[in-house]
Design a protein around this motif. Structure first.
Motif, PDB file in Angstrom:
ATOM      1  N   LYS A  40       0.833  -1.194   0.000  1.00  0.00           N
ATOM      2  CA  LYS A  40       0.000   0.000   0.000  1.00  0.00           C
ATOM      3  C   LYS A  40       0.872   1.250   0.000  1.00  0.00           C
ATOM      4  N   THR A  41       0.455   2.241  -0.770  1.00  0.00           N
ATOM      5  CA  THR A  41       1.148   3.528  -0.786  1.00  0.00           C
ATOM      6  C   THR A  41       0.584   4.411   0.319  1.00  0.00           C
ATOM      7  N   GLU A  42       1.437   4.858   1.197  1.00  0.00           N
ATOM      8  CA  GLU A  42       1.018   5.729   2.297  1.00  0.00           C
ATOM      9  C   GLU A  42       1.129   7.185   1.867  1.00  0.00           C
ATOM     10  N   PHE A  43      -0.011   7.849   1.746  1.00  0.00           N
ATOM     11  CA  PHE A  43      -0.033   9.253   1.343  1.00  0.00           C
ATOM     12  C   PHE A  43      -0.042  10.153   2.579  1.00  0.00           C
ATOM     13  N   ALA A  55       4.829  14.850  -6.102  1.00  0.00           N
ATOM     14  CA  ALA A  55       3.668  13.951  -6.103  1.00  0.00           C
ATOM     15  C   ALA A  55       3.876  12.765  -7.041  1.00  0.00           C
ATOM     16  N   MET A  56       4.669  12.973  -8.106  1.00  0.00           N
ATOM     17  CA  MET A  56       4.887  11.887  -9.060  1.00  0.00           C
ATOM     18  C   MET A  56       5.526  10.673  -8.403  1.00  0.00           C
ATOM     19  N   ASP A  57       6.324  10.880  -7.368  1.00  0.00           N
ATOM     20  CA  ASP A  57       6.941   9.748  -6.675  1.00  0.00           C
ATOM     21  C   ASP A  57       5.879   8.857  -6.036  1.00  0.00           C
ATOM     22  N   PHE A  58       4.843   9.469  -5.503  1.00  0.00           N
ATOM     23  CA  PHE A  58       3.764   8.698  -4.888  1.00  0.00           C
ATOM     24  C   PHE A  58       2.933   7.982  -5.951  1.00  0.00           C
ATOM     25  N   GLU A 360      -3.880  11.295 -10.451  1.00  0.00           N
ATOM     26  CA  GLU A 360      -2.786  12.159 -10.895  1.00  0.00           C
ATOM     27  C   GLU A 360      -3.322  13.432 -11.543  1.00  0.00           C
ATOM     28  N   ALA A 361      -4.358  13.292 -12.381  1.00  0.00           N
ATOM     29  CA  ALA A 361      -4.953  14.459 -13.049  1.00  0.00           C
ATOM     30  C   ALA A 361      -5.629  15.379 -12.039  1.00  0.00           C
TER      31      ALA A 361
END
Length: 467
Positions: A40-43, A55-58, A360-361
């Motif tokens: 899971k990606t932790e934002f 933000a692109m790294d996430f 992303e958009a």
């Protein structure tokens, strides 16, 4: 990665004193297994304030986000059990294992020495072949590879109970049927896979050889015995359907001879349309019973698009669009989720890609929940879908109309088109070339939904696993 063998005495008598089995670490409960594969990606809570570059790294991390598939734990238990059963009579410390090694490891320069050896009666019928099918993008290969990666692939032995045991055990291997469907291509894929994991040079040694079919069969079986391969996953089996006039194309019979006859369990994966065509017999109307029996001698795993009302879909959606970042917005409504499912037909890879590009958009436009007007998120979703999924939308429409074969063709056409532009998404189908289309006559003869394959198998007396 090579793991040093650590032996744990088996609790089961039939597996005791077998180093090939006692070196296998096993995850014993589903909770630990799911924790091991869940990604899971932790934002951060202030993610909306991040500039686009950071933000692109996430968003790139979202490309590898993974939610455990409902069937993953079942697959893991089945694979472990089949590996143990296959190793049961192959322990190098037992006479049966020594006989196995002596039977299949040959030496010498004569081609005749590589001819197919006689079937070992002690191993006949012991190995099982399972079959997994699903349309491109539903995650069958990803789930299988994820499960297999939870099992150590290469285990190095040096000593067992104070007795020297010098060998690198290759517990499992995953290979593709080559798009050209040549036996040599399949053999080279096998050699490359061994070289990658063991640091050997089998591919370079055999790449330029113009040897007969029996040579490749004998060599593969020799290496299976030498490295004690315990499980084989064969992907893209729909390529076996390609008709090549030279007598050197790979067939289901070759796979059965390569692995099943020497006691190595197999898992074959294919698209549903490919599975249907396995039932044809060179244009005859009746199924080729022998092939079906070999193909489905153990279990049949069906992978389907995500159901919109399932708990898995809700968790999958949350993985890519975290509720805490879209709190109070229409993104979290059932209507929005239903619309995403309609656009993607619930196909895992397409759904994941659409949600990621939408997020992303939205971030790029700073379309946060507190500023987004009613309908803006839906409008943005339509724009993203129109821009990035124009070709795939036609494929999805064909799939809705139950034209799965046309869907496969369009999906792979889209994959090639994107690849040529240098921006192939990892979520797209893995085939390098499009599957060969059946003739109109074959399509009419084989007309019916994908469930016909399993029903026909059941009519022939084979069992389908529903676990």
């Amino acid at each position: 990665m090579i793991h040093q063998a650590i032996y744990t005495e088996s609790k089961i008598n039939i597996y005791r004193n077998n180093p090939l089995i006692e070196c296998l670490p096993v995850i014993e409960n589903e909770a630990d297994f799911n924790e091991a594969i869940y990604t899971k990606t932790e934002f951060p809570s202030d993610f909306w304030s991040y500039d686009s570059f950071l933000a692109m790294d996430f968003f790139s991390e979202l490309e590898v986000a993974y939610l455990p598939h409902p069937s993953a734990w079942t697959l893991y238990r089945h694979f472990i059990q089949q590996i143990k059963s296959g190793y049961r009579s192959k322990s190098p410390t037992h006479k049966s294992g020594q006989k196995f090694i002596n039977t299949y490891i040959t030496h010498g320069d004569s081609v005749l020495e590589y001819a197919i050896p006689k079937r070992n009666k002690a191993l006949a019928g012991k190995a099982k072949c399972s079959f997994a099918m699903g349309i491109s993008g539903v995650g069958k290969s990803e789930v299988i590879n994820t499960v297999l990666n939870c099992i150590p692939q290469v285990i190095r032995h040096r000593e067992y109970k104070s007795v020297p045991l010098i060998m690198d055990q290759l517990v499992w291997i995953s290979i593709d049927v080559s798009a050209s469907n040549s036996l040599k291509g399949l053999a080279l894929n096998f050699f490359y896979a061994l070289d990658e994991k063991l640091g050997t040079s089998y591919a370079s040694e055999h790449r330029s050889l113009r040897s007969p079919v029996d040579f490749y069969i004998g060599t593969i079986r020799e290496l299976c015995a030498k490295h004690m391969i315990g499980f084989v996953h064969i992907d893209e089996c729909q390529h076996l359907l390609k008709s090549i006039k030279s007598g050197e194309s790979a067939t289901l019979e070759h796979l059965e001879s390569l692995f099943n006859r020497i006691g190595i369990p197999m898992l074959m994966t294919s698209t549903p349309e490919g599975a249907k065509l396995f039932f044809s017999d060179n244009g005859a109307a009746s199924p080729k019973v022998q092939n079906v029996r070999r193909l489905m001698s153990e279990r049949v795993y069906g992978f389907k698009p995500i159901q919109v009302d399932s708990q898995f879909y809700s968790a999958f959606f949350e993985l890519f669009l975290p509720a805490e970042l879209f709190n109070g917005s229409e993104v979290l409504t059932q209507e929005f989720k239903n619309y995403v499912h309609y656009l993607t037909f619930g196909i895992h890879a397409i759904t994941a890609r659409l949600l990621r590009l939408f997020f992303e958009a939205a971030h790029k436009l700073r379309l946060t929940p507190d500023v987004a007007k009613e309908g803006e998120y839906i409008s943005l979703l339509d724009k993203v879908y129109s821009q990035h999924f124009e070709a795939i939308s036609a494929a999805i429409n064909n799939l809705r109309q139950n034209e799965a074969q046309e869907y496969e063709y369009l999906v792979q056409k889209e994959s090639r088109s994107v690849s040529e532009q240098g921006r192939l998404s990892r979520t797209m189908h893995s085939s390098r070339k499009a599957a060969k289309m059946a003739s109109k006559q074959s399509q009419i003869r084989l007309n019916g939904n994908t469930g016909d394959v399993c029903r026909d198998a059941l009519k022939l007396g084979f069992k389908k696993d529903h676990n």
